[in-house]
Design a protein around this motif. Structure first.
Motif, PDB file in Angstrom:
ATOM      1  N   ALA A  25      29.881  31.553  35.268  1.00  0.00           N
ATOM      2  CA  ALA A  25      29.072  32.724  35.628  1.00  0.00           C
ATOM      3  C   ALA A  25      29.476  33.891  34.746  1.00  0.00           C
ATOM      4  N   ILE A  26      28.519  34.453  34.030  1.00  0.00           N
ATOM      5  CA  ILE A  26      28.747  35.618  33.173  1.00  0.00           C
ATOM      6  C   ILE A  26      28.257  36.851  33.923  1.00  0.00           C
ATOM      7  N   SER A  27      29.112  37.835  34.046  1.00  0.00           N
ATOM      8  CA  SER A  27      28.746  39.023  34.813  1.00  0.00           C
ATOM      9  C   SER A  27      27.589  39.758  34.140  1.00  0.00           C
ATOM     10  N   ALA A  28      26.695  40.275  34.967  1.00  0.00           N
ATOM     11  CA  ALA A  28      25.558  41.057  34.494  1.00  0.00           C
ATOM     12  C   ALA A  28      25.694  42.481  35.018  1.00  0.00           C
ATOM     13  N   PRO A  29      25.115  43.457  34.314  1.00  0.00           N
ATOM     14  CA  PRO A  29      25.218  44.854  34.780  1.00  0.00           C
ATOM     15  C   PRO A  29      24.714  44.998  36.209  1.00  0.00           C
ATOM     16  N   GLY A  30      25.488  45.698  36.998  1.00  0.00           N
ATOM     17  CA  GLY A  30      25.109  45.933  38.385  1.00  0.00           C
ATOM     18  C   GLY A  30      25.621  44.910  39.368  1.00  0.00           C
ATOM     19  N   GLU A  31      26.147  43.781  38.894  1.00  0.00           N
ATOM     20  CA  GLU A  31      26.657  42.748  39.795  1.00  0.00           C
ATOM     21  C   GLU A  31      28.055  43.105  40.280  1.00  0.00           C
ATOM     22  N   THR A  32      28.343  42.782  41.528  1.00  0.00           N
ATOM     23  CA  THR A  32      29.680  42.972  42.071  1.00  0.00           C
ATOM     24  C   THR A  32      30.534  41.754  41.774  1.00  0.00           C
ATOM     25  N   ALA A  33      31.832  41.892  41.989  1.00  0.00           N
ATOM     26  CA  ALA A  33      32.742  40.765  41.762  1.00  0.00           C
ATOM     27  C   ALA A  33      32.397  39.602  42.686  1.00  0.00           C
ATOM     28  N   ASP A  34      32.061  39.900  43.936  1.00  0.00           N
ATOM     29  CA  ASP A  34      31.692  38.838  44.873  1.00  0.00           C
ATOM     30  C   ASP A  34      30.463  38.084  44.400  1.00  0.00           C
ATOM     31  N   GLU A  35      29.508  38.794  43.838  1.00  0.00           N
ATOM     32  CA  GLU A  35      28.293  38.144  43.343  1.00  0.00           C
ATOM     33  C   GLU A  35      28.593  37.248  42.150  1.00  0.00           C
ATOM     34  N   VAL A  36      29.451  37.714  41.241  1.00  0.00           N
ATOM     35  CA  VAL A  36      29.807  36.894  40.076  1.00  0.00           C
ATOM     36  C   VAL A  36      30.518  35.631  40.526  1.00  0.00           C
ATOM     37  N   LEU A  37      31.465  35.771  41.454  1.00  0.00           N
ATOM     38  CA  LEU A  37      32.189  34.596  41.935  1.00  0.00           C
ATOM     39  C   LEU A  37      31.261  33.656  42.693  1.00  0.00           C
ATOM     40  N   ARG A  38      30.334  34.210  43.454  1.00  0.00           N
ATOM     41  CA  ARG A  38      29.380  33.360  44.173  1.00  0.00           C
ATOM     42  C   ARG A  38      28.469  32.618  43.193  1.00  0.00           C
TER      43      ARG A  38
ATOM     44  N   LEU B  91      52.183  27.861  46.562  1.00  0.00           N
ATOM     45  CA  LEU B  91      52.477  26.574  45.929  1.00  0.00           C
ATOM     46  C   LEU B  91      52.650  26.705  44.425  1.00  0.00           C
ATOM     47  N   THR B  92      51.715  27.379  43.756  1.00  0.00           N
ATOM     48  CA  THR B  92      51.687  27.398  42.291  1.00  0.00           C
ATOM     49  C   THR B  92      52.217  28.677  41.676  1.00  0.00           C
ATOM     50  N   GLY B  93      52.308  29.754  42.465  1.00  0.00           N
ATOM     51  CA  GLY B  93      52.714  31.038  41.911  1.00  0.00           C
ATOM     52  C   GLY B  93      51.592  31.779  41.211  1.00  0.00           C
ATOM     53  N   LEU B  94      50.414  31.162  41.090  1.00  0.00           N
ATOM     54  CA  LEU B  94      49.272  31.825  40.472  1.00  0.00           C
ATOM     55  C   LEU B  94      48.674  32.842  41.442  1.00  0.00           C
ATOM     56  N   PRO B  95      47.892  33.795  40.928  1.00  0.00           N
ATOM     57  CA  PRO B  95      47.151  34.660  41.839  1.00  0.00           C
ATOM     58  C   PRO B  95      46.262  33.831  42.766  1.00  0.00           C
ATOM     59  N   ASN B  96      46.117  34.298  44.005  1.00  0.00           N
ATOM     60  CA  ASN B  96      45.250  33.590  44.941  1.00  0.00           C
ATOM     61  C   ASN B  96      43.845  34.189  44.887  1.00  0.00           C
ATOM     62  N   ARG B  97      43.003  33.811  45.843  1.00  0.00           N
ATOM     63  CA  ARG B  97      41.624  34.291  45.825  1.00  0.00           C
ATOM     64  C   ARG B  97      41.563  35.815  45.892  1.00  0.00           C
ATOM     65  N   THR B  98      42.391  36.409  46.768  1.00  0.00           N
ATOM     66  CA  THR B  98      42.391  37.864  46.892  1.00  0.00           C
ATOM     67  C   THR B  98      42.800  38.524  45.591  1.00  0.00           C
ATOM     68  N   GLY B  99      43.891  38.020  44.980  1.00  0.00           N
ATOM     69  CA  GLY B  99      44.340  38.588  43.718  1.00  0.00           C
ATOM     70  C   GLY B  99      43.301  38.450  42.625  1.00  0.00           C
ATOM     71  N   PHE B 100      42.619  37.304  42.597  1.00  0.00           N
ATOM     72  CA  PHE B 100      41.604  37.084  41.564  1.00  0.00           C
ATOM     73  C   PHE B 100      40.430  38.036  41.760  1.00  0.00           C
ATOM     74  N   ILE B 101      40.002  38.211  43.000  1.00  0.00           N
ATOM     75  CA  ILE B 101      38.865  39.101  43.264  1.00  0.00           C
ATOM     76  C   ILE B 101      39.221  40.538  42.898  1.00  0.00           C
ATOM     77  N   ILE B 102      40.465  40.943  43.160  1.00  0.00           N
ATOM     78  CA  ILE B 102      40.883  42.301  42.790  1.00  0.00           C
ATOM     79  C   ILE B 102      40.803  42.481  41.282  1.00  0.00           C
ATOM     80  N   ALA B 103      41.338  41.501  40.518  1.00  0.00           N
ATOM     81  CA  ALA B 103      41.291  41.590  39.056  1.00  0.00           C
ATOM     82  C   ALA B 103      39.857  41.599  38.550  1.00  0.00           C
ATOM     83  N   LEU B 104      39.016  40.752  39.128  1.00  0.00           N
ATOM     84  CA  LEU B 104      37.613  40.698  38.713  1.00  0.00           C
ATOM     85  C   LEU B 104      36.899  41.992  39.074  1.00  0.00           C
ATOM     86  N   THR B 105      37.190  42.530  40.251  1.00  0.00           N
ATOM     87  CA  THR B 105      36.563  43.780  40.672  1.00  0.00           C
ATOM     88  C   THR B 105      36.911  44.924  39.725  1.00  0.00           C
TER      89      THR B 105
END
Length: 762
Positions: A454-467, A337-351
């Motif tokens: 949510a600010i990422s902390a050392p040792g946190e995964t991308a899924d944890e930050v997004l959660r 719809l928007t052309g923006l990255p979707n959830r998968t794309g965002f998680i990849i970039a965050l990871t």
């Protein structure tokens, strides 16, 4: 630093600048030596190659030790460091060759050169190539075999037939093997450079793909018997290779601090592959054709053509696969719809940011009450609104920031910051962006968004930050919407507690742990019990009594309110039936049951009510459903359900009246039978000093009389409050002054009791 500010880009790593500069100086020195060389001083002429390869080994080792590099990248550059270190031995061998006056490429120079090539090719095991299936890998193996065989045909023929006398067979064979290795390396390096996958920087790979070309040309010129050309490439070739490796390491090291580069649609390494084959073919034909017969020329030209065709085939095949994968990647990683990255794309970039050790902050933005807008204007117009919001967010992001649509009306922003003040400023900035008026069709809307930070902390995964951002966003919703909340570790405990309560509540509904209490509603004139409101209680087998405030919000949020509400409805109606059998004419006419908005949105709710009334033998007028103002305005589906219930004959009570923002308009838009004045207006009116509450209570009483509705005052806790309300015109009331919530037996006993003296008399 505010959320809109972004720090400047990374400075070049000095540890990588120094080897690059030294390699450039060494190459310049080698070129200078060629200009003024002493024919016998070959040691000094080959010194440039030693310096550049030492610099290359140091630069690659530096990249392999950078903290920002992920494990495959570190492994790749560690092997290249070893390859460059072994190549140093080749340059030292070249010095010995020059000092001894040996011609061609002796065995003591060819062996370290081959070892260096092998290490470099092994390094590419860390760079995923496009083929993945067994068939693809078999095709890749066959292609490599074809290149090797073509090289063997060419170099084997030349080694055995075209080298002048005086050059040993071992030397010729060694040079031929090196040539085959360079040709194979050229294909492997180039193939990796244009691969659409992998974490190694594509420009760095493109630079490395040029390096085998120098060795290939050197071998061809040697086998052609051109001593001057061999001298030129011996003095300049090694420095060129070393400089190329230094440049590639410099590019990789400084690309680690920035956002991951997209794999280019066509890197500059691709045309270099064609150039390499073309130069090789021209040199071979020009140098060798003079001394060979027609058959020999045909073998040479054919061998070169075979190699060229195979390489072209690889490049064209990879190009087609790359285009297909790019399209599949676009579809898989971007929102249609928007052309923006979707959830998968965002998680990849965050990871990628989190695994690389970079700072990252996630803002999760959810548009408030968008479901109601979608129900009002329809999905097509709602999609227009979402697309406008997406474009605004895209235009509002700063340098190194990115925005994605995770789904529905939920967006996420990735920020390269780690300070709370900056994140909060950014949240306010994006809230203001969403808050500007948007238009769909001929209607204009003002949207609000709840934001979780949510600010990422050392040792946190991308899924944890997004959660964590998701947890904070829900906290913002619960705090009143149109606000932002920054995640704190205690929130995770709250979420765990919520999940535990939801699970136990599910078991409680099925396991008979719920009980109903009934709070009487009294006639303030006669003092007799007029009705009652059913209130659910939870008797936990371990924790004992659980107050409704601890589990009703969980039930509403989890959806358990639907089965819970259905149980309360049936149990209340069955209890009214039992009271009628026991107390006869003294029984109250109707029982009040609270209904949540999730129940009103349930397509089967009207049928559930009809079934309960039928099963219990009650008439619709024996049931009063209490709804809140926020429930009533929650879209056309709720309005339709209320309309059907009213047509059925079920009476509707508007609970907590006066606390909403559109109470008066609701009385015209929805079929209301009873108004229940909220307790907040009852408190403080006893002595008449709170003129504001007194005025609201009086206005509601007059409004009810004018509209011919029934009014009930809630939360009466004193005789003074009761008398003041009765004087204002309220006929009915409930509260602890008359009776607290009671078990069914005690509530039933009050129905036949004498009128309550405390209500009718002073």
């Amino acid at each position: 630093m505010s959320g809109s500010e972004v720090t400047a880009g990374p400075r070049p790593d000095r540890a990588l600048v120094v080897p690059l500069i030294l390699a450039l100086l060494a190459l310049a020195g080698a070129l200078g030596w060629l200009a003024v060389r002493d024919a016998g001083d070959h040691v000094l002429g080959n010194l440039g190659g030693t310096v550049t390869t030492v610099c290359a080994a140091a630069a690659c080792y530096r990249v392999s030790r950078l903290a920002a590099a992920v494990r495959p990248v570190r492994g790749f550059w560690m092997l290249w460091s070893a390859s460059a270190a072994v190549l140093v031995l080749s340059t030292l061998a070249a010095m010995v060759r020059g000092a001894r006056g040996d011609t061609g490429m002796p065995l003591y120079e060819a062996i370290p050169t081959l070892a260096s090539l092998n290490l470099a090719m092994i390094a590419f095991r860390n760079v995923p190539l496009t083929p993945r299936t067994r068939l693809d890998w078999a095709r890749l193996l066959l292609d490599g075999t074809a290149v090797t065989v073509a090289g063997m045909v060419f170099f084997g023929y030349v080694v055995l037939n075209s080298i002048p006398d005086g050059t040993s067979l071992v030397t010729r064979s060694a040079a031929g093997v090196v040539g085959i290795g360079c040709l194979l390396a050229l294909v492997i390096f180039g193939k990796a450079a244009i691969s659409p996958e992998g974490r190694v920087d594509p420009i760095a790979l493109g630079i490395l793909a040029v390096c085998p070309l120098a060795g290939l040309v050197a071998v061809v010129l040697f086998l052609g018997g051109t001593e001057t050309g061999m001298l030129l490439l011996s003095v300049v070739g090694y420095p060129l290779v070393g400089l190329g490796i230094c440049a590639a390491a410099y590019r990789q090291g400084n690309a680690l601090d920035g956002p991951p580069a997209r794999r280019p649609a066509w890197t500059f390494a691709d045309p270099l592959q064609f150039l390499a084959i073309a130069v090789t073919a021209v040199l071979v034909i020009m140098v060798s054709a003079r001394d060979l017969d027609l058959r020999g020329r045909a073998v040479i030209v054919g061998a070169v053509l075979i190699a060229a065709i195979v390489v072209v085939r690889q490049l064209l095949s990879l190009s087609g696969i790359r285009r297909q994968q790019a399209e599949l990647e676009r579809l898989a990683l971007n929102d249609n719809l928007t052309g923006l990255p979707n959830r998968t794309g965002f998680i990849i970039a965050l990871t990628e940011r989190v695994e690389a050790g970079h700072i990252a902050t996630v803002l999760l933005l959810d548009i408030d009450d968008f479901k109601m807008i979608n129900d009002t204007i329809g999905p097509a117009a709602a999609d227009q609104l979402l697309d406008q919001v997406a474009q605004r967010l895209q235009q509002s992001i700063g340098r190194c920031e990115s925005v994605a649509r995770l789904g529905g009306d939920e967006f996420a922003v990735l920020l390269p910051i780690d300070d709370a003040a900056g994140a909060e400023t950014a949240a306010a900035r994006f809230q203001a962006t969403i808050g500007r008026p948007v238009t769909a069709g001929d209607q204009q809307f003002l949207l609000n968004a709840s934001v979780g930070i949510a600010i990422s902390a050392p040792g946190e995964t991308a899924d944890e930050v997004l959660r964590n951002a998701d947890i904070a966003m829900y906290a913002a919703k619960e705090s009143g919407k149109a606000s932002w909340v920054r995640f704190e570790p205690r929130m995770r405990h709250d979420m765990t507690e919520y999940a535990r309560v939801a699970s136990e509540l599910h078991d409680a509904i099925l396991g008979g742990q719920l009980r109903l209490l009934y709070q009487p509603v009294y006639d303030l004139v006669t003092g007799r019990m007029h009705g009652c409101e059913a209130l659910v209680q939870w008797q936990h087998p371990v924790r004992g009594f659980v107050p409704p405030i601890d589990f009703i919000p969980v039930a509403e949020r989890s959806g358990l309110i639907v089965p819970l509400g259905a149980w309360v409805l049936r149990e209340s109606c069955e209890q009214l039936t039992r009271w009628r059998a026991e107390h006869g004419a003294d029984t109250i006419e109707a029982v009040n049951v609270n209904v949540a908005v999730r129940q009103l949105k349930d397509p089967g709710f009207v049928d559930t009510v009809a079934a309960v009334l039928s099963d219990t033998g009650l008439r619709p007028r024996n049931l009063i459903l209490e709804v809140t103002e926020s429930s009533v305005v929650d879209g056309p589906q709720v309005a339709e359900t209320l309309g059907l219930l009213h047509e059925m004959g079920v009476r509707l009570a508007l609970d907590d009246f006066g606390t909403g923002q559109s109470s008066l308009s609701l009385l015209r838009a929805f079929p209301v039978d009873v108004l229940k004045l909220d307790k907040s207006f009852v408190d403080g009116i006893a002595d008449g000093t709170d003129r504001g509450r007194l005025a609201v209570a009086a206005a509601v009483a007059q409004l009810v009389e004018f509209l011919q509705l029934k009014s009930v005052a809630e939360g009466i806790e004193s005789r003074a409050q009761l008398e003041r309300l009765r004087d204002l015109g309220y006929r009915y009331g409930q509260g602890y002054f008359m009776a607290k919530p009671l078990p069914a037996a005690e509530c039933g006993a009050l129905m036949a009791a004498e009128p309550m003296a405390a209500v009718t008399h002073g």
